[in-house]
Design an enzyme around this catalytic site. Structure first.
Site, PDB file in Angstrom:
ATOM      1  N   ILE A  90       0.848  -1.190   0.000  1.00  0.00           N
ATOM      2  CA  ILE A  90       0.000   0.000   0.000  1.00  0.00           C
ATOM      3  C   ILE A  90       0.882   1.238   0.000  1.00  0.00           C
ATOM      4  O   ILE A  90       1.814   1.347   0.798  1.00  0.00           O
ATOM      5  CB  ILE A  90      -0.899   0.037   1.264  1.00  0.00           C
ATOM      6  CG1 ILE A  90      -1.678  -1.263   1.404  1.00  0.00           C
ATOM      7  CG2 ILE A  90      -1.844   1.228   1.220  1.00  0.00           C
ATOM      8  CD1 ILE A  90      -2.263  -1.462   2.793  1.00  0.00           C
ATOM      9  N   CYS A  91       0.580   2.143  -0.879  1.00  0.00           N
ATOM     10  CA  CYS A  91       1.322   3.402  -0.925  1.00  0.00           C
ATOM     11  C   CYS A  91       0.578   4.425  -0.082  1.00  0.00           C
ATOM     12  O   CYS A  91      -0.353   5.065  -0.541  1.00  0.00           O
ATOM     13  CB  CYS A  91       1.431   3.859  -2.376  1.00  0.00           C
ATOM     14  SG  CYS A  91       2.223   5.457  -2.560  1.00  0.00           S
ATOM     15  N   LEU A  92       0.961   4.503   1.162  1.00  0.00           N
ATOM     16  CA  LEU A  92       0.263   5.400   2.084  1.00  0.00           C
ATOM     17  C   LEU A  92       1.324   5.989   3.011  1.00  0.00           C
ATOM     18  O   LEU A  92       2.020   5.258   3.707  1.00  0.00           O
ATOM     19  CB  LEU A  92      -0.782   4.587   2.865  1.00  0.00           C
ATOM     20  CG  LEU A  92      -1.669   5.326   3.851  1.00  0.00           C
ATOM     21  CD1 LEU A  92      -2.502   6.390   3.152  1.00  0.00           C
ATOM     22  CD2 LEU A  92      -2.597   4.356   4.562  1.00  0.00           C
TER      23      LEU A  92
END
Ligand SMILES: [Zn+2]
Ligand SMILES: [Zn+2]
Lengths: 151, 209
Positions: A90-92
């Site tokens: 996840i790109c968070l």
């Protein structure tokens, strides 16, 4: 190590007594050392993910909460989302550089639920196939470049 | 997308922001500006059962408690460890205001035991009560205009008007009068002017619209 377990114990208790909407702890997944949890998540109604079920895996290092947890989607259904790679990464930003020890499993879950809920088009990140082929197993080792946060 | 709104109502600064997708509502964190006398603050150390005396890091009742300028409570050992974790970017875990060892205040409750300070941690910093109030330019990093992906919206309430009056006229109350050659002073003056200018524009807009 002790302080990490104490804090996780508290978090576990609070998430069990008042789970955020659409989120529940998979009890069997939590071992006695508390270093790995699996969270069951449901797509919120009225969103593109309504009715879908997901699983999030949390891994905590002994430096938690000073060190961010390693959070990935696992299982058969990885949400199709512009910030979620098909391998579950996840790109968070709060999972890496914007992590703060005042955040928690609960707030990470809420962020992810809201990230899914605000999605307007189901698609993979543009660099998905390259990333999945080349990335490390641990998403925290990725030097993320945070996409424009309009999604 | 970074949304930040600030409002000053009766001496309380309300800060709220949404960071990326994270819809954590920071509204509940109320920062009391030091308009109130410091003496009052220490005497007002009453036992309240709000459950709000938990450390923001270990989630336990704060031990060897310190409070940041932005009003967030931590155990000193917890905060110390966080500051050590990111020495180059020391921000409040809760609100991301700039924070440092010298800018936190220890809290001494009645009958708080003289804990044995022989741990490996440095002792808590000494109490200090003449510090000026946190200034927006230092306590809210990223509170900038036209700064990359930041978007600032003015909250409802007395901001910005209440804010100006306190920034422009209260120098002598809240801070040791800075000398004009001091860069802080210049920065203050510049900011005041900027805010004043924005206020005028808003006022004008309101009149015209
Ligand atoms: Zn603590
Ligand atoms: Zn703070």
């Amino acid at each position: 190590m002790a302080s990490m377990q104490k804090r996780l114990q508290r978090e576990l208790k609070s998430i069990q007594t008042e789970p955020p909407p659409g989120v529940s702890i998979n009890q069997n997944s939590v071992g006695s050392s508390l270093t790995q949890w699996i969270v069951d998540m449901e797509g919120a109604s009225g969103t593109l993910y309504e009715g879908e079920k997901f699983q999030l895996q949390f891994k905590f290092s002994s430096k938690y909460p000073f060190d961010s947890p390693e959070v990935t989607f696992i299982g058969p259904n990885i949400p199709i989302h512009p910030h979620v790679y098909s391998n579950g990464h996840i790109c968070l930003s709060i999972l890496t550089e914007d992590w703060s020890p005042a955040l928690s499993v609960q707030s990470v879950c809420l962020s992810i639920v809201s990230m899914l809920s605000s999605c307007t088009e189901k698609k993979r990140p543009p660099d998905n196939s390259l990333y999945v082929k080349t990335c490390s197993k641990n998403p925290k080792k990725t030097k993320w470049w945070y996409h424009d946060e309009k999604v | 997308m970074f949304d930040l709104s600030l409002s000053l109502i009766e001496g309380n600064l309300f800060l709220k922001y949404n960071h990326h997708h994270c819809c954590l509502d920071y509204h509940r964190f109320t920062i009391t500006m030091p308009n109130t006398e410091p003496e009052e603050a220490t005497r007002e150390n009453r036992e309240s059962n709000d459950g709000s005396f938990e450390c923001n890091i270990c989630l336990d009742t704060a031990k060897d408690a310190v409070v940041s300028m932005c009003g967030h409570l931590f155990c000193w050992p917890c905060l110390y460890q966080w500051l050590e974790t990111k020495p180059q970017r020391q921000v409040c875990p809760v609100c991301k205001a700039l924070i440092s060892r010298d800018k936190v205040t220890p809290i001494y409750g009645r009958g708080s035991s003289r804990r044995d300070p022989r741990d490996t941690l440095p002792p808590r910093p000494p109490g200090q009560r003449t510090e000026p109030e946190p200034h927006p330019s230092t306590s809210f990093p990223g509170f900038g205009f036209g700064d990359g992906g930041f978007h600032m919206s003015f909250g409802i309430g007395a901001f910005p008007f209440g804010y100006f009056s306190s920034t422009i006229f209260n120098f002598s109350d809240n801070r040791p009068a800075p000398s004009p050659s001091n860069p802080d002073y210049l920065e203050d003056a510049l900011l005041s002017k900027m805010f004043f200018f924005v206020a005028m524009i808003l006022l004008f807009y309101l009149l015209v619209a």
